[in-house]
Design a protein around this motif. Structure first.
Motif, PDB file in Angstrom:
ATOM      1  N   LEU A 172       0.836  -1.205   0.000  1.00 33.98           N
ATOM      2  CA  LEU A 172       0.000   0.000   0.000  1.00 33.98           C
ATOM      3  C   LEU A 172       0.868   1.251   0.000  1.00 33.98           C
ATOM      4  N   ALA A 173       0.572   2.179  -0.908  1.00 34.96           N
ATOM      5  CA  ALA A 173       1.318   3.436  -0.976  1.00 34.96           C
ATOM      6  C   ALA A 173       0.796   4.466   0.015  1.00 34.96           C
ATOM      7  N   ALA A 174      -0.377   4.227   0.575  1.00 33.73           N
ATOM      8  CA  ALA A 174      -0.989   5.117   1.573  1.00 33.73           C
ATOM      9  C   ALA A 174      -2.109   4.332   2.253  1.00 33.73           C
ATOM     10  N   ALA A 175      -2.768   4.964   3.225  1.00 34.75           N
ATOM     11  CA  ALA A 175      -3.909   4.357   3.943  1.00 34.75           C
ATOM     12  C   ALA A 175      -3.550   3.061   4.651  1.00 34.75           C
ATOM     13  N   GLN A 176      -2.249   2.821   4.881  1.00 38.25           N
ATOM     14  CA  GLN A 176      -1.816   1.590   5.530  1.00 38.25           C
ATOM     15  C   GLN A 176      -2.262   1.512   6.988  1.00 38.25           C
ATOM     16  N   ASP A 177      -2.425   2.658   7.626  1.00 38.58           N
ATOM     17  CA  ASP A 177      -2.877   2.640   9.018  1.00 38.58           C
ATOM     18  C   ASP A 177      -4.342   2.207   9.105  1.00 38.58           C
ATOM     19  N   TRP A 178      -5.200   2.697   8.215  1.00 35.73           N
ATOM     20  CA  TRP A 178      -6.604   2.274   8.191  1.00 35.73           C
ATOM     21  C   TRP A 178      -6.702   0.768   7.970  1.00 35.73           C
ATOM     22  N   ASP A 179      -5.884   0.267   7.058  1.00 36.82           N
ATOM     23  CA  ASP A 179      -5.849  -1.172   6.806  1.00 36.82           C
ATOM     24  C   ASP A 179      -5.487  -1.950   8.068  1.00 36.82           C
ATOM     25  N   MET A 180      -4.492  -1.470   8.802  1.00 38.67           N
ATOM     26  CA  MET A 180      -4.083  -2.148  10.032  1.00 38.67           C
ATOM     27  C   MET A 180      -5.175  -2.084  11.087  1.00 38.67           C
ATOM     28  N   TRP A 181      -5.806  -0.930  11.255  1.00 43.14           N
ATOM     29  CA  TRP A 181      -6.854  -0.811  12.275  1.00 43.14           C
ATOM     30  C   TRP A 181      -8.027  -1.720  11.939  1.00 43.14           C
ATOM     31  N   LEU A 182      -8.344  -1.848  10.659  1.00 46.62           N
ATOM     32  CA  LEU A 182      -9.431  -2.735  10.254  1.00 46.62           C
ATOM     33  C   LEU A 182      -9.105  -4.194  10.548  1.00 46.62           C
ATOM     34  N   ARG A 183      -7.879  -4.589  10.287  1.00 45.80           N
ATOM     35  CA  ARG A 183      -7.493  -5.974  10.572  1.00 45.80           C
ATOM     36  C   ARG A 183      -7.528  -6.255  12.073  1.00 45.80           C
ATOM     37  N   LEU A 184      -7.138  -5.275  12.861  1.00 46.06           N
ATOM     38  CA  LEU A 184      -7.220  -5.432  14.314  1.00 46.06           C
ATOM     39  C   LEU A 184      -8.678  -5.465  14.774  1.00 46.06           C
ATOM     40  N   ALA A 185      -9.503  -4.556  14.233  1.00 49.35           N
ATOM     41  CA  ALA A 185     -10.900  -4.465  14.665  1.00 49.35           C
ATOM     42  C   ALA A 185     -11.702  -5.702  14.273  1.00 49.35           C
ATOM     43  N   ALA A 186     -11.266  -6.410  13.237  1.00 50.73           N
ATOM     44  CA  ALA A 186     -11.964  -7.628  12.819  1.00 50.73           C
ATOM     45  C   ALA A 186     -11.831  -8.732  13.864  1.00 50.73           C
ATOM     46  N   GLN A 187     -10.809  -8.624  14.732  1.00 55.62           N
ATOM     47  CA  GLN A 187     -10.564  -9.689  15.702  1.00 55.62           C
ATOM     48  C   GLN A 187     -10.591  -9.240  17.162  1.00 55.62           C
ATOM     49  N   TYR A 188     -10.429  -7.923  17.392  1.00 56.71           N
ATOM     50  CA  TYR A 188     -10.260  -7.461  18.769  1.00 56.71           C
ATOM     51  C   TYR A 188     -11.150  -6.265  19.070  1.00 56.71           C
ATOM     52  N   HIS A 189     -11.407  -6.071  20.348  1.00 48.56           N
ATOM     53  CA  HIS A 189     -12.146  -4.897  20.803  1.00 48.56           C
ATOM     54  C   HIS A 189     -11.212  -3.696  20.948  1.00 48.56           C
ATOM     55  N   PHE A 190     -11.794  -2.508  20.788  1.00 46.40           N
ATOM     56  CA  PHE A 190     -11.097  -1.240  20.976  1.00 46.40           C
ATOM     57  C   PHE A 190     -11.698  -0.539  22.192  1.00 46.40           C
ATOM     58  N   VAL A 191     -10.932   0.382  22.772  1.00 47.49           N
ATOM     59  CA  VAL A 191     -11.451   1.229  23.834  1.00 47.49           C
ATOM     60  C   VAL A 191     -11.021   2.660  23.543  1.00 47.49           C
ATOM     61  N   ALA A 192     -11.941   3.601  23.724  1.00 42.18           N
ATOM     62  CA  ALA A 192     -11.678   5.006  23.394  1.00 42.18           C
ATOM     63  C   ALA A 192     -11.314   5.815  24.628  1.00 42.18           C
ATOM     64  N   VAL A 193     -10.363   6.726  24.454  1.00 41.99           N
ATOM     65  CA  VAL A 193     -10.057   7.749  25.446  1.00 41.99           C
ATOM     66  C   VAL A 193     -10.624   9.052  24.880  1.00 41.99           C
ATOM     67  N   SER A 194     -11.677   9.538  25.471  1.00 44.93           N
ATOM     68  CA  SER A 194     -12.399  10.687  24.914  1.00 44.93           C
ATOM     69  C   SER A 194     -11.711  12.004  25.277  1.00 44.93           C
ATOM     70  N   SER A 195     -10.522  12.164  24.725  1.00 43.66           N
ATOM     71  CA  SER A 195      -9.729  13.365  24.980  1.00 43.66           C
ATOM     72  C   SER A 195      -8.770  13.566  23.812  1.00 43.66           C
ATOM     73  N   VAL A 196      -8.526  14.815  23.443  1.00 42.23           N
ATOM     74  CA  VAL A 196      -7.584  15.103  22.356  1.00 42.23           C
ATOM     75  C   VAL A 196      -6.160  14.866  22.847  1.00 42.23           C
ATOM     76  N   GLN A 197      -5.491  13.875  22.286  1.00 43.45           N
ATOM     77  CA  GLN A 197      -4.137  13.551  22.716  1.00 43.45           C
ATOM     78  C   GLN A 197      -3.161  13.366  21.553  1.00 43.45           C
ATOM     79  N   ILE A 198      -3.675  13.460  20.320  1.00 46.10           N
ATOM     80  CA  ILE A 198      -2.811  13.355  19.142  1.00 46.10           C
ATOM     81  C   ILE A 198      -2.966  14.629  18.325  1.00 46.10           C
ATOM     82  N   LEU A 199      -1.835  15.222  17.968  1.00 49.68           N
ATOM     83  CA  LEU A 199      -1.812  16.406  17.118  1.00 49.68           C
ATOM     84  C   LEU A 199      -1.200  16.000  15.778  1.00 49.68           C
ATOM     85  N   TYR A 200      -2.057  15.911  14.795  1.00 53.80           N
ATOM     86  CA  TYR A 200      -1.677  15.431  13.463  1.00 53.80           C
ATOM     87  C   TYR A 200      -1.278  16.611  12.594  1.00 53.80           C
TER      88      TYR A 200
END
Length: 335
Positions: A172-200
């Motif tokens: 993949l030349a781009a969007a590789q992170d979305w691909d990884m998150w999807l593969r993880l989400a297909a098998q595992y649960h996620f938990v959200a921290v409802s706070s701004v902690q990443i500055l992109y």
């Protein structure tokens, strides 16, 4: 042995890498190591990181292989039970690691913790807020519709889960992170921290600035993901494509204005409407179309002047409000 491994791929990152590393050094959680992968940089990136005096920083230099290869190379050196990736131009707030680690400790069934994201410009000034979506548990269906994790610099992930789903897809030349998150989400649960902690950081020179490359890779990810998704979710595919084209259109219109960029945005908008005809009734569509016409007709300097003077008319932030976050499954009977 450190509990958390932070993997930073760096290619010609002399202007931002020190500030990025400092955002890790300032973390309230201190049980970590940085695996910095110098991806064949030709500028002073290596000199800058070598001058940072902290024995938790480990530097590995390779010939240029791209961001995906660098992340995979970094993983091969990581020793932590948890892993987080951080692009060499993004920043974390000081409580990022501590908050996400706490979330995983309190939710042992989850393998991934993520936080909210804001965008900053090249000088570090606030640009725009992220989606601020909070989703816990099985987020796979929602993530098929939109990448609300928003950044490869976001999650804290259990190393065992990463080992199970495999490396970043280097094709993949781009969007590789979305691909990884999807593969993880297909098998595992996620938990959200409802706070701004990443500055992109949004930069005209970053990999994400190449809109056409983003388009091609995003479609690859969507095709790949839906080929693995159950039949019951196939009706979401056109909405996923429509959402992605809305984001790409918005991105194209936020870059430095030019006639070429306007033409690209028009093409993306056509595909957006093709996949979501309901947009034809959206008030924000007129703003988007008007901005495209301005970019095509006028010079970059004139366009920038008009954007400044007609800010309310040419502000297209509301266009992202038409991204579909949920679609009733009953629609699948008519698709």
């Amino acid at each position: 042995m450190p509990l958390v491994s932070i993997i930073i791929p760096a290619f010609n990152s002399e202007n931002t890498v020190k500030e990025t590393i400092e955002s890790v050094l300032n973390q309230t959680w201190t049980d970590w190591e940085i695996i910095l992968v110098n991806d064949g940089s030709q500028d002073s990136t290596l000199e800058i990181v070598n001058n940072i005096n902290d024995n938790r920083l480990k530097i590995f230099t390779y010939s240029n292989g791209g961001a995906n290869a660098s992340r995979n190379r970094g993983l091969s050196h990581a020793s932590g039970e948890f892993v987080s990736f951080l692009d060499a131009d993004d920043l974390w707030t000081p409580d990022k690691l501590e908050s996400q680690f706490k979330a995983l400790q309190e939710n042992p069934e989850a393998a991934v913790a993520y936080s909210w994201t804001n965008s900053i410009d090249e000088t570090g000034n606030f640009l725009r807020r992220g989606s601020y979506i909070t989703a816990n548990g099985d987020i796979y269906t929602k993530l098929l519709l939109i990448d609300f994790i928003e950044s490869g610099s976001n999650p804290l992930i259990r190393r065992a889960a990463l080992a199970n789903v495999g490396d970043f897809d280097e094709s993949l030349a781009a969007a590789q992170d979305w691909d990884m998150w999807l593969r993880l989400a297909a098998q595992y649960h996620f938990v959200a921290v409802s706070s701004v902690q990443i500055l992109y950081r949004v930069s005209n020179n970053s990999m994400s600035a190449n809109i056409l490359r983003q388009e091609a890779a995003s479609l690859q990810v969507i095709e790949k993901s839906f080929s693995n998704a159950p039949q019951s979710l196939q009706y979401l595919k056109k909405y996923s494509i429509g959402n992605r084209y809305k984001c790409l259109t918005f991105m194209a219109l936020q870059r430095n204005p030019s006639r070429k960029q306007g033409i690209i945005a028009m093409k993306l908008l056509i595909y957006t409407i093709k996949n979501d005809p309901s947009l034809l009734m959206a008030k924000a569509l007129l703003k988007v179309f008007f901005k495209i016409v301005v970019m095509i007709i006028f010079s970059p300097e004139q366009t920038q002047y008009l954007i400044t003077k007609l800010n309310r008319l040419l502000n297209i932030e509301s266009f992202l409000g038409y991204i579909k976050l949920e679609v009733l499954s009953i629609n699948s009977n008519s698709l």
